[in-house]
Design an enzyme around this catalytic site. Sequence first.
Site, PDB file in Angstrom:
ATOM      1  N   ALA A   1      94.761 161.643  58.865  1.00 36.71           N
ATOM      2  CA  ALA A   1      94.432 162.280  60.144  1.00 36.71           C
ATOM      3  C   ALA A   1      94.833 163.743  60.037  1.00 36.71           C
ATOM      4  CB  ALA A   1      95.206 161.593  61.265  1.00 36.71           C
ATOM      5  N   LYS A   2      94.023 164.614  60.601  1.00 35.29           N
ATOM      6  CA  LYS A   2      94.334 166.049  60.512  1.00 35.29           C
ATOM      7  C   LYS A   2      95.163 166.422  61.746  1.00 35.29           C
ATOM      8  CE  LYS A   2      91.866 170.298  59.290  1.00 35.29           C
ATOM      9  NZ  LYS A   2      92.750 170.798  58.231  1.00 35.29           N
ATOM     10  N   VAL A   3      96.464 166.134  61.636  1.00 39.70           N
ATOM     11  CA  VAL A   3      97.383 166.219  62.773  1.00 39.70           C
ATOM     12  C   VAL A   3      97.985 167.619  62.847  1.00 39.70           C
ATOM     13  CG1 VAL A   3      99.475 165.212  63.781  1.00 39.70           C
ATOM     14  CG2 VAL A   3      97.981 163.794  62.349  1.00 39.70           C
TER      15      VAL A   3
END
Length: 306
Positions: free
Chosen positions: A156-158
């Site tokens: 996930a591109k958190v």
Amino acid sequence: MKDAFDFAYFEGKIIPLKDANVNIRTHALQYGTGCFEGIRAYQIDEKKFSVVKCKEHYERMEKSAKILGMKFPFSPEKATEITIELLKKNKPDSGVYIRPILYKSSYDLGPRFCDIPEELSIYMIPLGDYLDTQKGLKVKVSSWRRISDNSIPTRAKVTGSYVNSALAKTEALSGGYDEAIFLNEDGKVAEGSTENIFMVKNGELITTPETANILEGITRNCMLEIAKDLKIPYKTREISRTELYASNEVFFCGTGVQVAWISEIDGRKISNGKIGKVSKKIQERYFDAVMGNIDKYKSWVKKVQI
Ligand code: PMP
């Protein structure tokens, strides 16, 4: 050149960027509770742009949101439509980097994902090369380990997880290097601070697997597709640090970095320190593809008349 284009999509509508502001109390600012994307639109001519893998970026954002327990408010198709509307409204005069961000927007105290409202915003900035793609990068294996999927989900591109990237990049820059390579907690190669990594060994193209705590890059998939089409043997498998030193070629790929080859890692020249044949071939094909010049990859891009 301006540092950002004039309009943003902000919490439901397109407004002047100068008014697209959040409060200091915003949950995502305090706790990093958000996810984002980076999308490129290349300028073909004065009025024509090629937006690369836009839907795929929003599909990944939808997955990032799901992993975090957030809700992506649109279908990837609808988000693409809004992005194109914003691109037209901004009338860019250069290459564009598009930054959608989904963030926890209320002022509640305490880190959590449940019961906190969220908003989507999108802004756009001019962007040429993020890193030099031609000169050969000097890179350092970071003393910081890549976060593990069981601490902050890596696919996930958190927003908050970029503290990890910032630490590695800062260490690299202050040591006089261009970029950092992360090892994961198993001591295997993961990726760069904001890019995936490939090496060429004995004619084979190799990248780290999806289970190495990497962000599953959209450009990484493009590299694998190009390799297949060019009949370059390829595989994904674990890579050890010293394999990189002894490999024939190494390059980074990502939306921002595009395809940038590495000449040196930890002071060791990769082969003769010149760009390798495979890296060059793949890089050239990628740059052609994202401009919409190759029929085979037409589906990668959406051409937009502004
Ligand atoms: N890894 C990380 C940590 C990144 O931030 C990025 C940039 N989004 C990538 C890899 C490359 O991903 P993509 O090709 O989808 O831009």
